[in-house]
Design an enzyme around this catalytic site. Structure first.
Site, mmCIF file in Angstrom:
data_model
loop_
_atom_site.group_PDB
_atom_site.id
_atom_site.type_symbol
_atom_site.label_atom_id
_atom_site.label_comp_id
_atom_site.label_asym_id
_atom_site.label_seq_id
_atom_site.Cartn_x
_atom_site.Cartn_y
_atom_site.Cartn_z
ATOM 1 N N ASN A 1 0.853 -1.186 0.000
ATOM 2 C CA ASN A 1 0.000 0.000 0.000
ATOM 3 C C ASN A 1 0.899 1.250 0.000
ATOM 4 O OD1 ASN A 1 -1.398 2.264 1.090
ATOM 5 N ND2 ASN A 1 -3.032 0.937 1.795
ATOM 6 N N HIS B 1 1.112 6.189 1.867
ATOM 7 C CA HIS B 1 1.875 7.127 2.692
ATOM 8 C C HIS B 1 3.075 7.746 1.980
ATOM 9 C CE1 HIS B 1 -1.035 6.693 5.654
ATOM 10 N NE2 HIS B 1 -0.813 5.408 5.843
ATOM 11 N N HIS C 1 -5.574 3.630 -1.517
ATOM 12 C CA HIS C 1 -6.884 4.024 -0.986
ATOM 13 C C HIS C 1 -7.149 5.477 -1.355
ATOM 14 C CE1 HIS C 1 -9.544 4.340 2.929
ATOM 15 N NE2 HIS C 1 -10.206 4.687 1.829
ATOM 16 N N ARG D 1 -9.136 8.224 -0.622
ATOM 17 C CA ARG D 1 -10.099 8.625 0.411
ATOM 18 C C ARG D 1 -10.971 9.766 -0.097
ATOM 19 N NH1 ARG D 1 -8.777 6.592 5.800
ATOM 20 N NH2 ARG D 1 -10.471 7.924 6.476
ATOM 21 N N ARG E 1 -6.783 12.902 1.194
ATOM 22 C CA ARG E 1 -5.665 13.339 2.055
ATOM 23 C C ARG E 1 -4.327 12.744 1.622
ATOM 24 N NH1 ARG E 1 -7.052 10.016 7.545
ATOM 25 N NH2 ARG E 1 -9.006 11.145 7.359
ATOM 26 N N HIS E 2 -4.341 11.627 0.934
ATOM 27 C CA HIS E 2 -3.051 11.121 0.406
ATOM 28 C C HIS E 2 -3.144 10.871 -1.100
ATOM 29 C CE1 HIS E 2 -5.035 7.392 1.668
ATOM 30 N NE2 HIS E 2 -4.716 7.534 2.931
ATOM 31 N N GLU F 1 -8.631 0.504 -2.901
ATOM 32 C CA GLU F 1 -9.430 0.564 -1.669
ATOM 33 C C GLU F 1 -10.387 1.726 -1.760
ATOM 34 O OE1 GLU F 1 -7.416 0.887 2.060
ATOM 35 O OE2 GLU F 1 -6.222 -0.875 1.616
ATOM 36 N N THR G 1 -8.104 3.551 8.711
ATOM 37 C CA THR G 1 -9.308 2.717 8.787
ATOM 38 C C THR G 1 -9.314 1.986 10.135
ATOM 39 O OG1 THR G 1 -8.899 2.362 6.445
ATOM 40 C CG2 THR G 1 -10.670 1.092 7.436
ATOM 41 N N GLU H 1 -10.912 -9.422 3.377
ATOM 42 C CA GLU H 1 -9.632 -9.022 3.969
ATOM 43 C C GLU H 1 -9.888 -8.849 5.461
ATOM 44 O OE1 GLU H 1 -6.929 -6.499 1.889
ATOM 45 O OE2 GLU H 1 -6.343 -5.466 3.739
ATOM 46 N N HIS I 1 -3.622 -4.578 7.707
ATOM 47 C CA HIS I 1 -3.628 -3.490 8.682
ATOM 48 C C HIS I 1 -2.636 -3.714 9.813
ATOM 49 C CE1 HIS I 1 -4.909 0.204 10.497
ATOM 50 N NE2 HIS I 1 -5.573 0.426 9.392
HETATM 51 N N1 PXP Z 1 -5.823 -3.107 4.241
HETATM 52 C C1 PXP Z 1 -6.795 -2.188 4.368
HETATM 53 C C2 PXP Z 1 -8.179 -2.577 3.977
HETATM 54 C C3 PXP Z 1 -6.515 -0.888 4.815
HETATM 55 O O1 PXP Z 1 -7.504 0.020 4.921
HETATM 56 C C4 PXP Z 1 -5.178 -0.541 5.104
HETATM 57 C C5 PXP Z 1 -4.857 0.853 5.527
HETATM 58 O O2 PXP Z 1 -5.077 1.727 4.478
HETATM 59 C C6 PXP Z 1 -4.197 -1.523 4.946
HETATM 60 C C7 PXP Z 1 -4.539 -2.804 4.540
HETATM 61 C C8 PXP Z 1 -2.761 -1.240 5.225
HETATM 62 O O3 PXP Z 1 -2.599 -0.979 6.573
HETATM 63 P P1 PXP Z 1 -1.212 -0.443 7.104
HETATM 64 O O4 PXP Z 1 -0.945 0.846 6.418
HETATM 65 O O5 PXP Z 1 -1.438 -0.306 8.567
HETATM 66 O O6 PXP Z 1 -0.185 -1.495 6.769
#
Ligand code: PXP
Length: 247
Positions: free
Chosen positions: A10, A13, A46, A48, A52-53, A73, A104, A154, A195
């Site tokens: 992901n 960030h 994602h 949003r 924001r990102h 996402e 999330t 997930e 997550h």
């Molecule tokens: N999976 C989902 C569905 C999420 O919403 C997120 C956070 O955006 C992640 C995975 C990744 O989580 P993390 O950034 O904490 O590794």
């Protein structure tokens, strides 16, 4: 040995960092390409509601420039559905979204969102997009995912990972994830986990045989500051492989 779980990275960030200074770097598209070159099996982003990102143009460019699957996402809204259908990612992972949250915070509540989700899932599937629902480790939610026509669940691993990281008793959280993965598999849903995953928490999670994919963001990007993106991806892949070997 069965196939190893895939690693989805992901890159949200990288965009957070870019937006913090209002410049056009670091580029999430460049990061996605480097993830692909470094052995990532997929890219997750994602978009949003508040942007924001990740931004709309990032999603478009990432889709155009990578050949590994894109997991988009999204909150269950018509705006996001339109973007998904225009972009045609490999999969959409539907997540709950609250404007004031930092990230999330939990899985989607499928009992409450049932009526909204049905038409969105149908439309995604009509466009050959695989549908993933981000849920807490609960058999009730997993059963509802199946009823709604999802392909994938997930499972939210945030609480488990936090307990591993802060060295508190994680066994109960781990058992819930294991039971949910096994139940999802038994009713024909593909199981992903995501997550809060770190180098430490991936070890126990990799030993859950039913898991087909991990989605990891914040820790990989944070670790990249110290060891670089390629090395962080490499290390995760090695940890998954080595943890599976001891099964
Ligand atoms: N999976 C989902 C569905 C999420 O919403 C997120 C956070 O955006 C992640 C995975 C990744 O989580 P993390 O950034 O904490 O590794």
């Amino acid at each position: 040995m069965d196939e190893l779980p895939r690693l989805g990275v992901n890159i949200d960030h990288v965009a957070t960092l870019r937006n913090a200074r209002g410049e056009d770097y670091p580029s999430p598209v460049r990061a996605a390409i480097l993830c692909q070159e470094s052995g990532a099996d997929g890219i997750t982003a994602h978009l949003r509601e508040d942007r924001r990102h990740i931004r709309d143009s990032d999603i478009q460019e990432i889709k155009e420039q990578i050949s590994i699957p894109l997991n988009f996402e999204m909150a269950p809204t018509n705006e996001m559905l339109d973007i998904a259908v225009r972009t045609l990612p490999n999969a959409c992972c539907i997540v709950p979204e609250k404007r004031e949250e930092v990230t999330t915070e939990g899985g989607i509540d499928l009992r409450r969102s049932h009526n909204v989700l049905g038409p969105i899932i149908n439309e995604l599937k009509k466009n050959n997009i695989r549908v993933s629902l981000f849920v807490d480790a609960s058999n009730d939610q997993i059963e509802l995912s199946k009823e709604l026509g999802a392909d994938i669940v997930e499972i939210h691993s945030g609480e488990f990972c936090r307990k591993v990281h802060y060295k508190t008793d994680f066994q109960n959280e781990l058992n819930k994830i294991k039971e949910s993965a096994s139940f999802a598999n038994s009713i024909g849903l593909e199981t992903h986990i995501g997550h809060g995953i770190t180098f430490e928490s991936i070890i126990e999670l990799s030993r859950i045989e039913e898991v087909k994919e991990f989605n990891i963001g914040h820790f990989i990007i944070a670790e990249s500051v110290f060891i670089g993106l390629s090395e962080a991806i490499n290390k995760f892949k090695n940890l998954v492989r080595d943890s599976r070997k001891v099964l």
